[in-house]
Design an enzyme around this catalytic site. Structure first.
Site, short mmCIF file in Angstrom:
data_model
loop_
_atom_site.label_atom_id
_atom_site.label_comp_id
_atom_site.label_asym_id
_atom_site.label_seq_id
_atom_site.Cartn_x
_atom_site.Cartn_y
_atom_site.Cartn_z
CG ASP A 113 9.10 -1.27 -2.51
OD1 ASP A 113 7.94 -1.70 -2.57
OD2 ASP A 113 9.84 -1.17 -3.51
CG HIS A 169 0.96 2.78 -2.45
ND1 HIS A 169 0.37 3.18 -3.63
CD2 HIS A 169 2.30 2.99 -2.60
CE1 HIS A 169 1.31 3.62 -4.46
NE2 HIS A 169 2.49 3.51 -3.86
CB SER A 256 11.51 7.59 5.59
OG SER A 256 12.22 8.47 4.74
#
Length: 300
Positions: A113, A169, A256
């Site tokens: 995301d 991921h 981040s």
């Protein structure tokens, strides 16, 4: 004020920034920038705050964080009262159906995301951070030989803000090398900071690896730490086959960034993302959604 493009609504929205007034002060005022250089950017500050976020006492922050930033907790595997600390909440896992993954092998999906910026046909010595600031891939990873293989390739920057799901991921089936660590500072990766600190990504703590993708070639994966992100956790096993959508790792508390580099003529990024990047806007994306295709296909 940070304006980002929403692909779903085909319109712009204003990002909710945790601690926005503090960030503005810290990166713009004389006193704030002095404090930043003396203490805030240093490992000790992030380590102390990160340790606090691992304590039971920090769990008191969860409720206000959810309410102030309007987080959707219906997609979380656990309910608000089940978290033992703020970091436990921050690295929460989502329900299996919360982030459907496009399983078409020809489709490139987002690893996280976040807010995505893309740069194509890159000059390895002048990769754009923001307008007026550039850096080199060699400086970023500290490996000139590997960097040279990505001449004229594509750079994708996915910025995760504190409101986002903070697990990363894999974008395809394949295997991933060991992660190499590079020590550095802990500047914020928010656009407020990116517009003030030259070569910020090259100054911050980071880790990088090579993902040997089945469909998109060898991809450089880089995780960049930031203020209060004292730890980047890698949960994958090096050199063991993974499937598209498998978890790679996660960031503890804070905003981040993950950066991906693709070799020339391996991917074609979706046109709406490219258009917004050229206009200077990040595109809001979710883990698992399509962001491009293999170069032998035509993106819709």
């Amino acid at each position: 004020m940070i304006k980002i493009y929403n692909r779903s609504t085909k319109d712009y929205e204003i990002e909710k920034v945790a601690g926005e007034k503090y960030l503005q002060w810290n990166y713009s005022s004389p006193i704030g920038t002095s404090l930043l250089e003396l203490f805030v950017k240093r490992k000790l500050f992030s380590k102390i705050y990160g340790s606090y976020c691992d304590t039971k006492l920090s769990s008191k922050k969860i409720s206000s964080f959810i309410n102030d930033l309007d987080l959707d907790m219906s997609i979380s595997e656990r309910s608000q009262g089940d978290f033992k600390s703020f970091n436990d909440f921050f690295v929460r896992k989502l329900k299996p159906n919360a982030r459907p993954i496009n399983t078409d092998s020809n489709v490139l999906v987002s690893p996280a995301d976040g807010r995505l910026s893309v740069f194509t046909n890159i000059d390895l010595d002048n990769i754009i951070q923001v307008k007026g600031f550039t850096y080199s891939l060699k400086e970023l990873i500290g490996d000139e030989k590997t960097a040279n293989e990505y001449k004229n390739g594509t750079c994708m920057i996915v910025r995760l803000c504190p409101t986002d799901y903070h697990r990363l991921h894999f974008i395809d089936n394949g295997t991933c090398s060991d992660s190499r660590e590079i020590d550095g500072s802990y500047y914020s990766v928010n656009p407020i900071a990116l517009e003030k600190i030259p070569k910020l990504f090259c100054q911050n703590k980071r880790e990088w690896s090579i993902f040997y993708s089945e469909n998109f070639g060898d991809v450089i994966l880089i995780e960049v730490g930031a203020t209060c992100v004292g730890t980047i956790i890698q949960t994958y096993k090096p050199n063991i086959p993974v499937k598209k959508g498998d978890e790679k790792g996660y960031f503890k508390f804070g905003g981040s960034t993950t950066i991906l580099f693709f070799k020339e003529n391996t991917i074609k990024v979706d046109s709406d993302i490219l258009e917004q990047s050229k206009l200077g806007f990040e595109t809001k994306i979710l883990m698992g959604e399509r962001i491009g295709v293999k170069t032998n296909l035509v993106a819709n």
